[in-house]
Scaffold this motif. Structure first.
Motif, PDB file in Angstrom:
ATOM      1  N   LEU A  91     -36.497  -1.810  19.036  1.00  0.00           N
ATOM      2  CA  LEU A  91     -35.567  -1.123  18.036  1.00  0.00           C
ATOM      3  C   LEU A  91     -34.962  -2.261  17.380  1.00  0.00           C
ATOM      4  N   HIS A  92     -36.253  -2.770  16.352  1.00  0.00           N
ATOM      5  CA  HIS A  92     -35.791  -3.693  15.455  1.00  0.00           C
ATOM      6  C   HIS A  92     -35.165  -3.128  14.131  1.00  0.00           C
ATOM      7  N   ALA A  93     -35.404  -3.884  12.853  1.00  0.00           N
ATOM      8  CA  ALA A  93     -34.595  -3.325  11.956  1.00  0.00           C
ATOM      9  C   ALA A  93     -35.017  -1.996  11.339  1.00  0.00           C
ATOM     10  N   ARG A  94     -36.487  -1.903  11.088  1.00  0.00           N
ATOM     11  CA  ARG A  94     -36.761  -0.662  10.525  1.00  0.00           C
ATOM     12  C   ARG A  94     -36.771   0.496  11.334  1.00  0.00           C
ATOM     13  N   PRO A  95     -37.090   0.603  12.664  1.00  0.00           N
ATOM     14  CA  PRO A  95     -36.831   1.804  13.315  1.00  0.00           C
ATOM     15  C   PRO A  95     -35.358   2.112  13.627  1.00  0.00           C
ATOM     16  N   ALA A  96     -34.572   1.068  13.660  1.00  0.00           N
ATOM     17  CA  ALA A  96     -33.063   1.097  13.797  1.00  0.00           C
ATOM     18  C   ALA A  96     -32.316   1.721  12.490  1.00  0.00           C
ATOM     19  N   ALA A  97     -32.933   1.656  11.422  1.00  0.00           N
ATOM     20  CA  ALA A  97     -32.729   2.308  10.047  1.00  0.00           C
ATOM     21  C   ALA A  97     -32.874   3.867  10.109  1.00  0.00           C
ATOM     22  N   GLU A  98     -34.177   4.130  10.606  1.00  0.00           N
ATOM     23  CA  GLU A  98     -34.722   5.155  10.810  1.00  0.00           C
ATOM     24  C   GLU A  98     -33.936   6.218  11.581  1.00  0.00           C
ATOM     25  N   PHE A  99     -33.406   5.505  12.808  1.00  0.00           N
ATOM     26  CA  PHE A  99     -32.564   5.969  13.795  1.00  0.00           C
ATOM     27  C   PHE A  99     -31.097   6.469  13.096  1.00  0.00           C
ATOM     28  N   VAL A 100     -30.725   5.703  12.318  1.00  0.00           N
ATOM     29  CA  VAL A 100     -29.462   5.648  11.676  1.00  0.00           C
ATOM     30  C   VAL A 100     -29.408   6.904  10.802  1.00  0.00           C
ATOM     31  N   LYS A 101     -30.578   6.827   9.795  1.00  0.00           N
ATOM     32  CA  LYS A 101     -30.682   7.871   8.963  1.00  0.00           C
ATOM     33  C   LYS A 101     -30.824   9.421   9.581  1.00  0.00           C
ATOM     34  N   ASP A 154     -24.008   3.590  24.071  1.00  0.00           N
ATOM     35  CA  ASP A 154     -22.323   3.409  24.041  1.00  0.00           C
ATOM     36  C   ASP A 154     -22.125   2.663  22.515  1.00  0.00           C
ATOM     37  N   VAL A 155     -23.126   2.673  21.665  1.00  0.00           N
ATOM     38  CA  VAL A 155     -22.451   2.188  20.190  1.00  0.00           C
ATOM     39  C   VAL A 155     -22.772   3.353  19.279  1.00  0.00           C
ATOM     40  N   ASP A 156     -22.378   3.279  18.210  1.00  0.00           N
ATOM     41  CA  ASP A 156     -22.062   4.414  17.208  1.00  0.00           C
ATOM     42  C   ASP A 156     -23.544   4.432  16.612  1.00  0.00           C
ATOM     43  N   ALA A 157     -24.352   5.657  16.670  1.00  0.00           N
ATOM     44  CA  ALA A 157     -25.666   5.686  16.253  1.00  0.00           C
ATOM     45  C   ALA A 157     -25.634   5.899  14.952  1.00  0.00           C
ATOM     46  N   LYS A 158     -24.748   5.885  14.347  1.00  0.00           N
ATOM     47  CA  LYS A 158     -24.699   5.970  12.641  1.00  0.00           C
ATOM     48  C   LYS A 158     -24.243   4.450  12.009  1.00  0.00           C
ATOM     49  N   SER A 159     -24.299   3.706  12.852  1.00  0.00           N
ATOM     50  CA  SER A 159     -24.001   2.163  12.465  1.00  0.00           C
ATOM     51  C   SER A 159     -25.175   1.304  12.731  1.00  0.00           C
ATOM     52  N   LEU A 160     -26.090   0.931  11.766  1.00  0.00           N
ATOM     53  CA  LEU A 160     -27.133   0.097  11.746  1.00  0.00           C
ATOM     54  C   LEU A 160     -27.083  -1.152  12.378  1.00  0.00           C
ATOM     55  N   LEU A 161     -25.939  -1.972  12.259  1.00  0.00           N
ATOM     56  CA  LEU A 161     -25.691  -3.083  12.672  1.00  0.00           C
ATOM     57  C   LEU A 161     -25.300  -2.958  14.120  1.00  0.00           C
ATOM     58  N   ALA A 162     -24.717  -1.990  14.645  1.00  0.00           N
ATOM     59  CA  ALA A 162     -24.506  -2.003  16.077  1.00  0.00           C
ATOM     60  C   ALA A 162     -25.730  -1.560  16.955  1.00  0.00           C
ATOM     61  N   ILE A 163     -26.514  -0.592  16.264  1.00  0.00           N
ATOM     62  CA  ILE A 163     -27.922  -0.314  17.028  1.00  0.00           C
ATOM     63  C   ILE A 163     -28.820  -1.756  16.918  1.00  0.00           C
ATOM     64  N   MET A 164     -29.086  -2.380  15.955  1.00  0.00           N
ATOM     65  CA  MET A 164     -29.803  -3.600  15.858  1.00  0.00           C
ATOM     66  C   MET A 164     -29.266  -4.787  16.929  1.00  0.00           C
ATOM     67  N   ALA A 165     -27.875  -4.751  17.075  1.00  0.00           N
ATOM     68  CA  ALA A 165     -27.197  -5.691  18.095  1.00  0.00           C
ATOM     69  C   ALA A 165     -27.701  -5.284  19.543  1.00  0.00           C
ATOM     70  N   LEU A 166     -28.146  -4.342  19.872  1.00  0.00           N
ATOM     71  CA  LEU A 166     -28.421  -3.940  21.117  1.00  0.00           C
ATOM     72  C   LEU A 166     -29.886  -4.502  21.774  1.00  0.00           C
ATOM     73  N   ALA A 167     -30.570  -4.710  20.422  1.00  0.00           N
ATOM     74  CA  ALA A 167     -31.813  -5.763  20.782  1.00  0.00           C
ATOM     75  C   ALA A 167     -32.549  -4.973  21.735  1.00  0.00           C
TER      76      ALA A 167
END
Length: 238
Positions: A169-179, A192-205
């Protein structure tokens, strides 16, 4: 609602590179780089900033992100030359340049207004979503309403799915997830993080093979979960 983003840096390469990175995740957002001096040196340019603001004039609002203190000062000078109506449409974010621009661009790509874009940029470092320097941030009420959309509805859904794409779940997939999550009137969380927050999802790594747990509540809860699970199973098209 179309929000334009102006990236102001002391380095032309940094400004251009930041815009190129953001465009990978937000292809439809008007993004303009204003970096370096007129002679190609290190510094900021009043003329470049003014030209960038003019290029974005037809948008519904403009969010400006800067790298260093003097970039804010040059931007403030450029704003002083705008008429009152044009100045009211420009909002300067104190968020970190690269992370803030990427988060702001994804928020704009999903149809967010100026408030939503400023809030997304601020999430990059927990910065307050107020203008800098001077100016006043828009009324935060719309963002607050959107954040809790559907939370009072009793509908709840959840599912777990394995991450199959090689790069995780790197940057581009994370962005698709948020969109995708942003399309639904539901409060959505992933691991357990906000699925509409790009940085929160990317931080999951999350790497390939990791379990992605999706939970949603609100009117579109089931649809949101189903769409996100299908997106993960598809490998994000990679």
């Amino acid at each position: 609602m179309t929000v334009g983003i102006l990236v102001v840096s002391h380095s032309a390469s940094v400004a251009t590179g930041t815009v190129e990175l953001a465009r990978q995740m937000a292809a439809d957002v008007p993004l303009v780089a204003a970096g370096g001096t007129e002679d190609g040196g290190i510094g900021t340019s009043f003329e470049a900033i003014t030209a960038g603001l003019e290029e974005l004039r037809d948008t519904d609002g403009i969010v400006v992100l800067c790298d260093l203190g003097s970039a804010y000062l040059t931007t403030e000078t450029a704003l002083d030359f705008l008429d009152e109506d044009d100045r009211a449409r420009v909002h300067v974010s104190p968020a970190p340049l690269v992370e803030g621009t990427v988060a702001a661009a994804v928020a704009a790509q999903t149809g967010g207004d100026v408030t939503a874009v400023l809030t997304a940029a601020a999430s990059a470092a927990g910065t307050p979503d107020t203008d800098r320097p001077g100016g006043t941030a828009p009324d935060p009420t719309p963002a607050a309403v959107d954040e809790t959309a559907g939370s009072s509805d009793g509908a709840v859904a959840s599912a777990a799915v394995e991450l199959v794409n090689e790069s995780g779940l790197h940057a581009r997939p994370a962005a698709e997830f948020v969109k995708t999550a942003a399309r639904f009137e539901a409060r959505v969380r992933v691991n357990d993080v906000d699925a509409k927050s790009l940085l929160a999802i990317m931080a999951l790594a999350l790497p390939k093979g990791a379990t992605v747990s999706v939970e949603a509540s609100g009117p579109d809860a089931r649809q949101a979960v189903d769409a996100l699970v299908a997106l993960v199973r598809s490998g994000f098209g990679e």
